[in-house]
Write a protein that holds these residues in place. Structure first.
Motif, PDB file in Angstrom:
ATOM      1  N   ALA B 192      -8.680   1.255  -9.077  1.00 22.61           N
ATOM      2  CA  ALA B 192      -7.375   0.622  -9.236  1.00 22.61           C
ATOM      3  C   ALA B 192      -7.477  -0.873  -8.969  1.00 22.61           C
ATOM      4  O   ALA B 192      -6.950  -1.701  -9.707  1.00 22.61           O
ATOM      5  CB  ALA B 192      -6.375   1.265  -8.290  1.00 22.61           C
ATOM      6  N   LYS B 193      -8.179  -1.183  -7.897  1.00 24.82           N
ATOM      7  CA  LYS B 193      -8.324  -2.594  -7.529  1.00 24.82           C
ATOM      8  C   LYS B 193      -9.051  -3.347  -8.631  1.00 24.82           C
ATOM      9  O   LYS B 193      -8.685  -4.463  -9.004  1.00 24.82           O
ATOM     10  CB  LYS B 193      -9.128  -2.670  -6.234  1.00 24.82           C
ATOM     11  CG  LYS B 193      -8.877  -3.916  -5.429  1.00 24.82           C
ATOM     12  CD  LYS B 193      -9.385  -3.714  -4.021  1.00 24.82           C
ATOM     13  CE  LYS B 193      -9.294  -5.014  -3.232  1.00 24.82           C
ATOM     14  NZ  LYS B 193      -9.907  -4.886  -1.924  1.00 24.82           N
ATOM     15  N   HIS B 196      -6.765  -4.062 -11.513  1.00 25.61           N
ATOM     16  CA  HIS B 196      -5.762  -5.078 -11.207  1.00 25.61           C
ATOM     17  C   HIS B 196      -6.374  -6.468 -11.210  1.00 25.61           C
ATOM     18  O   HIS B 196      -5.753  -7.429 -11.661  1.00 25.61           O
ATOM     19  CB  HIS B 196      -5.121  -4.790  -9.851  1.00 25.61           C
ATOM     20  CG  HIS B 196      -3.963  -5.693  -9.551  1.00 25.61           C
ATOM     21  ND1 HIS B 196      -2.772  -5.638 -10.255  1.00 25.61           N
ATOM     22  CD2 HIS B 196      -3.812  -6.683  -8.645  1.00 25.61           C
ATOM     23  CE1 HIS B 196      -1.944  -6.552  -9.790  1.00 25.61           C
ATOM     24  NE2 HIS B 196      -2.549  -7.209  -8.795  1.00 25.61           N
ATOM     25  N   TRP B 203      -1.114  -1.663 -14.844  1.00 25.39           N
ATOM     26  CA  TRP B 203      -0.972  -0.912 -13.613  1.00 25.39           C
ATOM     27  C   TRP B 203      -1.870   0.310 -13.660  1.00 25.39           C
ATOM     28  O   TRP B 203      -1.812   1.078 -14.602  1.00 25.39           O
ATOM     29  CB  TRP B 203       0.476  -0.459 -13.433  1.00 25.39           C
ATOM     30  CG  TRP B 203       1.439  -1.586 -13.425  1.00 25.39           C
ATOM     31  CD1 TRP B 203       2.317  -1.912 -14.422  1.00 25.39           C
ATOM     32  CD2 TRP B 203       1.623  -2.548 -12.393  1.00 25.39           C
ATOM     33  NE1 TRP B 203       3.046  -3.011 -14.068  1.00 25.39           N
ATOM     34  CE2 TRP B 203       2.636  -3.434 -12.821  1.00 25.39           C
ATOM     35  CE3 TRP B 203       1.031  -2.755 -11.145  1.00 25.39           C
ATOM     36  CZ2 TRP B 203       3.064  -4.494 -12.054  1.00 25.39           C
ATOM     37  CZ3 TRP B 203       1.469  -3.827 -10.380  1.00 25.39           C
ATOM     38  CH2 TRP B 203       2.474  -4.681 -10.829  1.00 25.39           C
ATOM     39  N   PHE B 204      -2.670   0.483 -12.628  1.00 26.37           N
ATOM     40  CA  PHE B 204      -3.537   1.656 -12.606  1.00 26.37           C
ATOM     41  C   PHE B 204      -2.685   2.899 -12.424  1.00 26.37           C
ATOM     42  O   PHE B 204      -2.938   3.938 -12.991  1.00 26.37           O
ATOM     43  CB  PHE B 204      -4.566   1.539 -11.478  1.00 26.37           C
ATOM     44  CG  PHE B 204      -5.725   2.468 -11.642  1.00 26.37           C
ATOM     45  CD1 PHE B 204      -5.892   3.559 -10.805  1.00 26.37           C
ATOM     46  CD2 PHE B 204      -6.662   2.244 -12.645  1.00 26.37           C
ATOM     47  CE1 PHE B 204      -6.970   4.417 -10.964  1.00 26.37           C
ATOM     48  CE2 PHE B 204      -7.739   3.100 -12.803  1.00 26.37           C
ATOM     49  CZ  PHE B 204      -7.906   4.190 -11.973  1.00 26.37           C
ATOM     50  N   LEU B 252      -2.805   1.395  -2.042  1.00 22.88           N
ATOM     51  CA  LEU B 252      -2.554   1.007  -3.436  1.00 22.88           C
ATOM     52  C   LEU B 252      -1.532  -0.125  -3.510  1.00 22.88           C
ATOM     53  O   LEU B 252      -1.655  -1.046  -4.305  1.00 22.88           O
ATOM     54  CB  LEU B 252      -2.050   2.216  -4.236  1.00 22.88           C
ATOM     55  CG  LEU B 252      -3.105   3.282  -4.540  1.00 22.88           C
ATOM     56  CD1 LEU B 252      -2.432   4.531  -5.106  1.00 22.88           C
ATOM     57  CD2 LEU B 252      -4.129   2.760  -5.539  1.00 22.88           C
ATOM     58  N   ASP B 255      -3.074  -3.371  -2.335  1.00 27.29           N
ATOM     59  CA  ASP B 255      -3.994  -3.919  -3.337  1.00 27.29           C
ATOM     60  C   ASP B 255      -3.267  -4.407  -4.580  1.00 27.29           C
ATOM     61  O   ASP B 255      -3.887  -4.971  -5.476  1.00 27.29           O
ATOM     62  CB  ASP B 255      -5.012  -2.850  -3.761  1.00 27.29           C
ATOM     63  CG  ASP B 255      -6.013  -2.544  -2.678  1.00 27.29           C
ATOM     64  OD1 ASP B 255      -6.740  -1.527  -2.800  1.00 27.29           O
ATOM     65  OD2 ASP B 255      -6.059  -3.311  -1.691  1.00 27.29           O
ATOM     66  N   SER B 257      -1.964  -2.480  -6.833  1.00 29.30           N
ATOM     67  CA  SER B 257      -2.296  -1.622  -7.972  1.00 29.30           C
ATOM     68  C   SER B 257      -1.174  -0.697  -8.397  1.00 29.30           C
ATOM     69  O   SER B 257      -1.292  -0.016  -9.415  1.00 29.30           O
ATOM     70  CB  SER B 257      -3.505  -0.729  -7.621  1.00 29.30           C
ATOM     71  OG  SER B 257      -4.471  -1.451  -6.913  1.00 29.30           O
TER      72      SER B 257
END
Lengths: 292, 450, 313
Positions: B192-193, B196, B203-204, B252, B255, B257
């Motif tokens: 996810a990071k 991003h 968006w993850f 999340l 981060d 994300s």
């Protein structure tokens, strides 16, 4: 002497028309019209255009197809909603106008024991939030089996304390008591006097009350939301929100163009009514407050 | 016309005032009348009802209903089914509740999510289907779904679908940014990071406060925040599983994300279709929804098993519904016959599956022709080869609150708010817990916190 | 005296040809007729307003539980409401809303009415009609339109954001209340303007002439002639706006579907009561909340009315 038409408000010397003022006010006009412009533009766009083009830009002109879709989607239920709204308005707002006219006339031109109490109770009612009444009314109606019927919407709509108040104020000044007394001396019964003399004088007030009742009923959302479960009974407001909700959720369908076009179609009749009847309601609002 | 209406209202009002007291009283817990008739005769009772025919109403939001009803009416021409689309669990529950309170306009058969069934059952609103011999059908369904419809000693519905979770992801986006399919939640967070940082406009994962996903994740993490024993309820949203979910989301969010576009909205579907949202955590019913509502994404999506916490396979259900028969239905026998067909007749289930439904019947879940089918939306992937085994890994012992539907309605007030304001999810869960504890107590349950 | 839409009931004109005897058949007939005209409304009113209010009060004294059924609890619901943080945050919110939105909207309406009345405007009929249009638009549609424009990604705010370099998301925790305030202002500006304009249009010409003789310019005329004439209608408009603010429901309810974390279920007292009734099966508590809000609203409306008419000496 009571005048039923608006007086000219201008000072003795005609002031210069100000361009600056006009421009400043025009900004407010823009503010008022921008959302409506969006609605009109959106109604001309198809679903994919709605999603992909900027809100104030035109896409491929799709208005007629949209209108056709609105009236045929889900088996033509929009037409049903339109008819329902008309019924609610004609019967509900109609009843509200009749009751408010009769009541306002009685309060304005007659003295009777208990009048002060009636006045106090009704004035108090204006302060009670309508939404606070909706839920207990729903519960009462469900005990009597009236929920999910047209009456559940029509009956509460028929009581308009605001309309009563408007009529009261208007009738006090629009109908000279002398006229009524002359009729009495002539042997006319009260009802007959009302029918033949007073009614005519009350017309601007009646139209005003009717118009406000029509708008209130046409735009009513919360009451039908609570009372009605069957989409076949929905008024336009509820139906449009249902379509709006259909664009969201698990079985979502892209019907946003129906929502925008349907909304535009729902707005037009009321606007037309106001434009056509403006002569009446403007004099109705003002004449009721004229005093010597 | 007005005076008559008023008079009618007065008369009815007077009658209502007299009768009023009885109507206000709650009808207490479920009355299960034990069935004395043998299953054979109750099955024939249903067959007789089908032959006799009649009209019933069916409230549901499943996209498969239309075709199923058509097939039913073809097989049983004497019966007419009025299909009403209730759009989703939230509105459906409200409508059904309203109808029951009003005592009229009640559907004969209505869809209810597994987690919402206890509420209706506790209020005594549902017909106990034991008397129709439905107990004989138990072996057709998975244990989890059967347990969900048979609580407090009765049978309240037949399971329609099951919803083992899976990770749905946009393969095109993954390939574009060199992201590998995460097998653990730590990998998920890292992926996810990465996305991003590579493209902040994507968006993850997107979640504005979905209670269903939250509880399913807690379930998968081995949490048991809700323990129910009759009318005794224990709520502990600070247990290990709940904390894992909170920690995951806190990370999340920190981060950057986590997207907060409202789920199920127009915009959300658009973003799923055009690759703005890269992954989706949902149950086995999602493929049908994606195909219907996010057509632009066709060919770009794929399915993988849900990431695990520590490598051991674990899964949870996310939603799933059954159909039930309200006691106020005027056509209970015919309704029961329809319900039996709807959720246990192979013909009906075939239609259900064809239209993207995910079954709860053991036979179909083990059927190679089901498992091995390719799915065009997912680029020809045999998605059920991934999703079906997931059901075997459902962590045991999960329970929802008796009033889960309401709890989910207020979930956004605490956790949704925390997500929007980027504050601590743990604290929000505590707030949600407090709200649920006080609600349960007010409703007469014995509630213990922690 | 200056004419205005007054709040107190107008006093009936003196009856010059009144019958001499006190309870003459004529007087009784007139009394009966008065009741006759008022009765239809009054009956409907009792059935559809008084009875539900009474039933609401009755409900608020009971509690119907999922486990245990219905029983009398006296004032327990009220006690619970008084300590209910969710309820009071909603009350605070609509109070805040009221204190900011109502003065802004009424001030704008006043300016519009004065501007149109001043005769210095080009095309004043056009202004009058267009400004009034939003009132004819159903709240559902208004929220739809503004909902689009508020979208920071696809809507007007998004486009403005590109121009200005930064974007405010109107549907965010800080901005959602002003965003709703904007919608309400848009909807009711014209309506209030019309109330003021109608009152202004009845100011007798003599007053303007007197002011002109005194050498009053445009602004002085406004302050010494027009504003006093508007006092009564300002009071009425304020009362109706206050009542409307306390009842805020439609806008947050519809906006909620795409903003669950921003607009909680207790955002306004009405939304709270609605959730209590239709999601939480807590009809009794909902009735309690509704009654408390009604009393609250009535008291404030009464106070405003008192203050407004006291200056009316």
């Amino acid at each position: 002497m009571t005048e039923l038409t608006r007086r000219m408000p201008q000072a003795p010397h005609r002031p210069r028309r100000s361009v600056v003022l006009t421009i400043v006010m025009a900004l407010l006009l823009v503010y008022t019209l921008v959302p409506l412009a969006w609605l009109v533009i959106s109604a001309t766009k198809s679903n994919s255009d709605l999603v992909n083009t900027f809100g104030f830009a035109f896409g491929h002109f799709n208005l007629f197809a949209n209108v056709a879709d609105v009236f045929t989607y889900e088996g033509g239920v929009y037409g049903r909603w339109l008819i329902n709204t008309l019924i609610y308005v004609v019967v509900g707002a109609g009843a509200a106008t009749v009751l408010a006219t009769l009541g306002g006339y009685g309060l304005a031109k007659y003295d009777f024991p208990g009048k002060k109490a009636v006045f106090a109770i009704i004035l108090g009612a204006i302060a009670v939030p309508g939404t606070a009444l909706a839920v207990p009314t729903f519960l009462l109606f469900s005990k009597v089996g009236l929920t999910n019927t047209m009456w559940a919407v029509i009956l509460p709509s028929a009581i308009s304390p605001f309309g009563l108040y408007l009529m009261w104020v208007f009738a006090s000044d629009a109908i000279p008591t002398e006229l009524m007394e002359a009729a009495r001396v002539d042997g006319s019964g009260e009802l007959r006097t009302f029918r033949t003399i007073s009614l005519r004088l009350l017309v601007p007030g009646i139209v005003t009350v009717a118009l406000f009742a029509i708008v209130a009923t046409w735009n009513n959302y919360f009451l039908p939301l609570i009372m009605l479960n069957d989409p076949k009974l929905y008024p336009l407001t509820l139906g449009l929100q249902q379509w709006n909700a259909e664009t969201v959720g698990v079985g979502a369908k892209p019907v946003f163009s129906l929502v925008t076009t349907g909304s535009l179609l729902a707005v037009i009749p009321i606007v037309a009514a106001f434009l056509l009847l403006q002569r009446y309601w403007q004099s109705g609002l003002s004449a009721g407050s004229v005093k010597q | 016309m007005n005076t008559r209406t008023v008079l009618r209202a007065i008369t009815l009002g007077a009658i209502a005032a007299v009768v009023g007291g009885t109507l206000v009283a709650c009808s207490g817990g479920g009355d299960d009348t034990g069935s004395t008739s043998s299953s054979g005769s109750s099955a024939s009772k249903l067959d007789a009802a089908l032959k006799k025919g009649g009209e019933i109403s069916y409230w549901t939001w499943t996209p498969q209903a239309k075709d199923q009803v058509a097939a039913f009416e073809k097989a049983y021409p004497n019966v007419k089914v009025n299909l009403v689309n209730t759009q989703g669990a939230g509105t459906s529950n409200t409508k059904v509740q309203n109808a029951i309170s009003a005592g009229k306009g009640v559907p004969d058969v209505t869809q209810v999510e597994y987690q919402s069934l206890p509420l209706f059952q506790l209020q005594g609103d549902l017909v106990d289907l034991t008397k129709y011999g439905f107990g004989d059908l138990k072996s057709k369904y998975t244990d989890a779904t059967w347990a969900a419809v048979s609580q407090n000693g009765g049978i309240w519905g037949l399971p329609q679908d099951s919803a083992p979770m899976a990770l749905f992801y946009n393969k095109t986006v993954f390939d574009q940014y060199g992201i590998s399919v995460p097998k653990t939640w730590d990998e998920y967070i890292a992926d996810a990071k990465k996305l991003h940082q590579a493209d902040p406009s994507k968006w993850f994962i997107d979640d504005a406060g979905d209670a269903g996903v939250a509880t399913s994740l807690m379930w998968q993490a081995g949490g048991h925040p809700f323990k129910v024993d009759g009318t005794k309820v224990t709520i502990d949203l600070q247990d290990e599983g709940s904390k894992k979910y909170a920690q995951l989301y806190n990370t999340l969010i920190a981060d950057g994300s986590l997207g907060t576009i409202a789920g199920w909205s127009d915009e959300w579907y658009k973003d799923l279709g055009n690759g703005t949202i890269a992954t989706l955590l949902a149950g086995g019913w999602m493929p049908g929804v994606l195909a219907a509502s996010a057509p632009e994404g066709k060919g770009h999506w794929a399915v993988a098993a849900l990431p695990t916490w520590d490598g051991t396979p674990a899964n949870a259900e996310n939603g799933g519904s059954t159909e039930v028969i309200p006691k106020l239905s005027k056509n209970q026998d015919l309704a029961a016959a329809f319900l039996r067909w709807l959720n246990s007749d192979p013909e009906s289930i075939k239609v259900f599956i064809k239209d993207g439904g995910f079954p709860s019947t053991v036979a179909d879940l083990n059927d190679p022709s089901f498992i091995d089918q390719t799915n065009d939306y997912f680029g020809g992937q045999k998605i059920y080869q991934t999703i079906v085994p997931g059901a075997k890994n459902d962590v045991a012992g999960w329970s929802y609150l008796p009033w889960q539907a309401h709890a989910n309605d207020i979930f956004a007030d605490s956790v949704g708010k925390a997500i929007a304001n980027k504050t601590d999810i743990n604290k929000a869960l505590q707030t949600w817990q407090d709200a649920n504890v006080s609600y349960g107590k007010q409703q007469g349950f014995t509630v213990k916190a922690g | 005296m200056t004419s205005q839409i007054s709040v107190a009931p107008p006093r009936p004109r003196a009856e010059r040809a009144a019958p001499r005897t006190k309870h003459s058949p004529l007087k009784r007939r007139i009394s009966a007729a008065g009741w006759g005209f008022v009765l239809p409304f009054f009956i409907g009113f009792v059935l559809l307003v008084v009875v539900p209010v009474g039933y609401s009060i009755y409900l608020s004294l009971y509690r119907n539980q999922l486990i245990g059924g219905n029983h009398f609890v006296g004032f327990a619901n009220y006690l619970q409401a008084f300590t209910d943080a969710d309820f009071w945050s909603g009350v605070l919110r609509v109070s805040l809303f009221l204190v900011v939105q109502v003065p802004i909207m009424l001030a704008l309406a006043l300016i519009c009415a004065l501007a149109i009345d001043s005769g210095r405007l080009h095309g004043k009929s056009f202004f009058r009609i267009v400004l009034f249009l939003p009132y004819a638009v159903p709240g559902v549609v208004a929220v739809l339109m503004w909902g689009f424009m508020y979208n920071p990604r696809a809507g007007l705010t998004g486009a403005l954001g590109h121009l200005l370099g930064f974007t405010i998301d109107p549907i965010s925790t800080q901005w959602v209340l002003p965003a709703i305030g904007n919608i309400v202002t848009w909807e009711f500006l014209g309506y209030n303007m019309l109330i003021f304009y109608a009152a202004l249009s009845t100011v007798p010409r003599e007053l303007y002439e007197a002011a002109a003789i005194d050498g009053a310019g445009a602004f002085r005329t406004i302050f010494s002639v027009k504003l006093p004439a508007l006092r009564g209608s300002i009071v009425i408009a304020t009362i109706f706006s206050i009542i409307g603010s306390f009842q805020l429901f439609n806008e947050p309810n519809i906006l909620r579907t795409t903003a669950l974390g921003i607009i909680p279920t207790n955002f306004t007292p009405n939304l709270y009561a609605y959730t209590l009734s239709f999601s939480g099966n807590q009809v009794n508590y909902a009735a309690t909340v509704a009654i408390i809000m009604s009393v609250f609203t009535a008291v404030i409306a009464y106070v405003v009315q008192l203050r407004g008419s006291r200056k009316d000496a």
